[in-house]
Scaffold this active site. Structure first.
Site: not given
Length: 306
Positions: A61, A64, A188, A240, A258
């Protein structure tokens, strides 16, 4: 700086609870949790590292941050009609908020938000072209043409990606998608499977610590205002439902993955990358967070003052 990093690496090596590796992506479940790396890149060009800083890992992530930057560069502020700017307070792969907001993800760093960004990036492009653009951008930032996608991780993600597929189809059901869902998901999964080491990652993040300018080339990647806004989103949403805890403990904008990596930004000072594959219960690197908390305490670097 080198003494600080050596001390942190030594302390992390002695820490018994290193967290648990991500098991829902089989390829990540095979990674040895007894690994730690930290790198600090300064705008002057200096690089300091400790641990296995040349070991490649799946940035997941953290990618991103870079896809958001590309989307803002290409489409500008119009992207905020598709994704919000609010912390989620929910797990990274939650579908609950999506239903409440009628298919609009609350920020670009949760999975649904990054999938929506991938859909925006695909406009008028094939997945391979879009992925090539993303990788080329990261290579430019890191000044390293060897950075590439780990195809084994990408395949592993595709095979176990039912939850992300459900997020994508749920968003598409509200009429938000402009491209085939499978093409968006493939893009993605692949950009999340980019492999880097902490030296490359810290160098790639330097533009966010340097008012949007890549210090190696002097080339403006984004405006100073946009760099500030990306950093603010990282602080609010980058971990998050653990973002508040990270801001409280570390006090720096950060984006986790992760795969066990975290990219942290000390605006005006440095870009810091840590990696330790063991995760906490939320899905953020356990030792990585501890290391950055120590780093912030030892340097006095925090966006909230020294």
């Amino acid at each position: 700086m080198q003494t600080i990093l050596d001390e942190i690496a030594q302390q992390m090596a002695q820490t018994l609870d290193k967290g648990e590796v991500a098991t829902y992506i089989p390829q990540l479940a095979q990674v040895d949790p007894n690994q730690f790396a930290i790198s600090v890149a300064l705008p002057s060009g200096e690089m300091f590292s400790a641990g296995c800083a040349d070991k490649h890992f799946s940035i997941q992530s953290i990618s991103k941050v870079f896809t958001l930057t590309v989307a803002l560069g290409r489409l500008g502020e119009s992207i905020w009609s598709r994704v919000g700017k609010e912390p989620s307070g929910d797990p990274f792969n939650s579908i609950v908020q999506l239903e409440h907001e009628q298919g609009k993800p609350c920020n670009p760093f949760i999975n649904a938000g990054a999938i929506a960004i991938a859909d925006l990036l695909l406009q008028g492009h094939q997945p391979k072209e879009t992925l090539a653009e993303i990788i080329q951008f990261i290579r430019f930032l890191a000044d390293d043409d060897s950075i590439a996608i780990d195809e084994k991780v990408a395949r592993s993600e595709i095979e176990t990606g039912a939850r992300n597929a459900s997020l994508a189809y749920f968003m598409a059901s509200f009429g938000h998608f402009q491209n085939p869902v499978d093409a968006v998901l493939g893009t993605y999964f692949h950009h999340c499977s980019i492999a880097m080491n902490t030296q490359q990652l810290s160098r790639a993040g330097l533009f966010l610590a340097n008012n949007g300018i890549n210090p190696a080339s002097g080339y403006p990647i984004v405006s100073a205002e946009r760099a500030k806004r990306i950093n603010s989103l990282m602080l609010l949403c980058g971990h998050y439902d653990g973002s508040g805890e990270f801001a409280f403990r570390v006090g720096l904008p950060g984006k986790s993955g992760v795969g066990g990596g975290i990219l942290a930004i000390a605006p005006g000072k440095a870009s810091i990358a840590v990696w330790s594959p063991g995760l906490d219960v939320i899905g953020n690197s356990k030792l990585g967070t501890q290391a950055l908390e120590l780093f912030a305490a030892k340097t006095g670097w925090s966006v909230f003052g020294e």
